[in-house]
Design a protein around this motif. Sequence first.
Motif, short mmCIF file in Angstrom:
data_model
loop_
_atom_site.label_atom_id
_atom_site.label_comp_id
_atom_site.label_asym_id
_atom_site.label_seq_id
_atom_site.Cartn_x
_atom_site.Cartn_y
_atom_site.Cartn_z
N TRP A 479 0.65 7.36 8.05
CA TRP A 479 -0.72 6.84 8.15
C TRP A 479 -1.63 7.54 7.15
CZ3 TRP A 479 -5.27 9.11 10.89
CH2 TRP A 479 -6.37 8.25 10.83
N LYS A 480 -1.48 8.84 7.04
CA LYS A 480 -2.34 9.58 6.12
C LYS A 480 -2.04 9.26 4.65
CE LYS A 480 -3.91 13.33 8.95
NZ LYS A 480 -4.30 14.74 8.96
N SER A 481 -0.82 8.82 4.39
CA SER A 481 -0.48 8.46 3.00
C SER A 481 -1.29 7.26 2.52
CB SER A 481 1.01 8.17 2.88
OG SER A 481 1.33 6.94 3.52
N GLY A 482 -1.84 6.50 3.45
CA GLY A 482 -2.69 5.37 3.08
C GLY A 482 -4.00 5.78 2.46
N ASN A 483 -4.31 7.09 2.47
CA ASN A 483 -5.53 7.58 1.85
C ASN A 483 -5.36 7.79 0.34
OD1 ASN A 483 -6.85 7.70 4.33
ND2 ASN A 483 -6.13 9.77 4.76
N VAL A 484 -4.14 7.66 -0.17
CA VAL A 484 -3.90 7.84 -1.59
C VAL A 484 -4.46 6.66 -2.37
CG1 VAL A 484 -2.14 8.09 -3.38
CG2 VAL A 484 -1.83 9.18 -1.16
N VAL A 485 -5.34 6.92 -3.33
CA VAL A 485 -5.92 5.85 -4.13
C VAL A 485 -4.81 5.14 -4.91
CG1 VAL A 485 -7.47 5.30 -6.04
CG2 VAL A 485 -8.14 7.01 -4.33
N GLY A 486 -4.79 3.83 -4.81
CA GLY A 486 -3.75 3.03 -5.45
C GLY A 486 -2.58 2.70 -4.56
N SER A 487 -2.61 3.16 -3.31
CA SER A 487 -1.48 2.91 -2.42
C SER A 487 -1.32 1.42 -2.11
CB SER A 487 -1.61 3.72 -1.12
OG SER A 487 -2.83 3.46 -0.46
N SER A 488 -2.41 0.64 -2.17
CA SER A 488 -2.28 -0.80 -1.94
C SER A 488 -1.49 -1.45 -3.06
CB SER A 488 -3.66 -1.46 -1.80
OG SER A 488 -4.38 -1.39 -3.01
N ARG A 489 -1.58 -0.91 -4.27
CA ARG A 489 -0.84 -1.48 -5.40
C ARG A 489 0.65 -1.20 -5.27
NH1 ARG A 489 -2.61 0.90 -10.55
NH2 ARG A 489 -1.83 -0.98 -11.55
N THR A 490 1.00 0.00 -4.89
CA THR A 490 2.43 0.32 -4.77
C THR A 490 3.06 -0.48 -3.64
OG1 THR A 490 1.98 2.17 -3.28
CG2 THR A 490 2.09 2.67 -5.61
N HIS A 491 2.28 -0.73 -2.60
CA HIS A 491 2.84 -1.47 -1.45
C HIS A 491 3.13 -2.92 -1.78
CE1 HIS A 491 3.55 -3.19 2.41
NE2 HIS A 491 2.48 -3.96 2.32
N THR A 492 2.25 -3.55 -2.53
CA THR A 492 2.41 -4.98 -2.80
C THR A 492 3.29 -5.26 -4.01
OG1 THR A 492 0.36 -4.96 -4.10
CG2 THR A 492 0.18 -5.57 -1.78
N GLY A 493 3.71 -4.23 -4.68
CA GLY A 493 4.61 -4.43 -5.80
C GLY A 493 3.91 -4.76 -7.11
N ARG A 494 2.58 -4.61 -7.16
CA ARG A 494 1.87 -4.90 -8.40
C ARG A 494 2.04 -3.78 -9.43
NH1 ARG A 494 -1.96 -6.80 -4.68
NH2 ARG A 494 -3.24 -4.94 -4.90
N THR A 495 2.59 -2.66 -9.00
CA THR A 495 2.88 -1.56 -9.92
C THR A 495 4.09 -0.82 -9.39
OG1 THR A 495 2.07 0.47 -10.93
CG2 THR A 495 1.30 -0.01 -8.72
N THR A 496 4.79 -0.12 -10.26
CA THR A 496 5.95 0.65 -9.84
C THR A 496 5.64 2.14 -9.76
OG1 THR A 496 6.68 0.81 -12.15
CG2 THR A 496 7.57 -1.01 -10.83
N VAL A 497 4.40 2.49 -10.03
CA VAL A 497 4.00 3.89 -9.97
C VAL A 497 4.07 4.39 -8.54
CG1 VAL A 497 2.14 5.53 -10.38
CG2 VAL A 497 2.52 3.65 -11.98
#
Length: 504
Positions: A479-497
């Motif tokens: 849950w706390k990992s959701g505070n990382v800026v850009g985590s929505s991008r890694t989740h949806t596959g829009r970036t591989t970072v």
Amino acid sequence: MDQLQVVLDNIGSFVWGPFFLIPLLLGTGLYLTIRLGFLQFHKLIPALNLGIIRRRDPDTEGDISQFQALTTALAATVGTGNIVGVATAIGIGGPGALFWMWVTGLLGMASKYSEAYLAVRFRTTDEAGDKSGGPQYYLQKAIKGPFGKILALTFAIFAFIASFGIGNMTQGNSIAANVEGSWNVAPWVTGIILMVMTLLVLVGGIKSIGRVTAGFVPVMIVFYVAASLYILIVNIVDIPAAFALIFTDAFSGTAAVGGFTGSILIIAIQYGVARGMFSNESGLGSAAIAAAAAQTSHPVRQGLVSMTQTFIDTLIVVTCTGLVIITTGAWNVIDEATGEQISAALMTGEAFSHGLPGQWGHWIVTIGLIMFAFSTILGWSYYGERNVERLFGQRLVMPYRVVFSIVVFIGCTVPLSIVWSFSDVMNGLMALPNLIGLLVLSGLIARETKHYLKHDPKLVATTAEIEAFMVERPGWADWKSGNVVGSSRTHTGRTTVQHTHTSD
């Protein structure tokens, strides 16, 4: 266009019919109510205290306070459904439809809690540092594999489309029509004013929306409820009979005079449940998007705060409208020109005009409708932009805000019968993947809720105390990992970072 209208009406009748969405809505709410141990009844007072009196969890992650998240969700739900929707339900299904709106609200509180819990539990942070959460995320994160991804994307697409209908054009059209009828202001003038006001608020994002709704929503609800209570006090001798009529007709399906003559029980249930959900959006998944932005120390806490939104919307505001319509006899008024029951659009105005002296009743309904509908536009704009972020990324959020504001003007100036029908269909299709997800994830919701409330039954634990009893809990670090800026991008596959998880 006529053929399209027929097709949409047929689809809507099926989606909102007695064999599809209605049993799924009621069944999901009842199932969650049982699994959560009737949480909405014994935790309502602590939840109201946390959300309305204390208003915030200090030193926590999030974009807006718990109170602002609550008012943003209320802004989106306390709209035309509370004025016209209630009248429609009573006009077609009879006074008994109000009983089924109550049932939908009470069971819907469990659904609203569950979707808000999941929204916060599985929220992420976009490239701009704003929180993103809701069914468009938790369905994919919590339900592994292609099935969860399909549910999440389906919800995101339907929610994005619906934001321009039920959350925009229909609301603007209702405002323009009522302002023209009351003060003879041309719809295009109303459209320009609404468009500019909407854009000014939306440019600032959720923080701006939260500030506006926190000051605006409580005033509009108190204003409307106070006028309703005055009418009910004046007609206090008729209230017992009104309640008797509601409970009797709930199981007989008596329709209003000139309405659906001889309507049976299923009509009262169908319109009560459909308009109840239209009003409070429990099970729809939309309010969970606002909950995800809240500054909260635990998902359970914001889930309980969000649950109170359904209580306020349905058990207070809808009840006030329904009782005013019934006690004043407006539900049974015949239009002398047509010899038929007056339309739902006029029914609430007739009730308030009858119950208040002079022109006060007419003005209050018009002003109330303006405030309710404008607040719905603001709330739904946020729902739409979070789904734009989910589908296309942060770069299209600002263009969406501009387009959304322009569409408000269009809604004020064009006929919208097809848009209303289309909106009903989109709302139903939004609810479907979310309700399926709530049923699949009910075990997780019940288990984690029980664990939290075992340690903090009164919702008074500090952030440090919560950390102490949650630190070893599975999923806490995630849950706390959701505070990382850009985590929505890694989740949806829009970036591989890949971003490093953090616990601060």
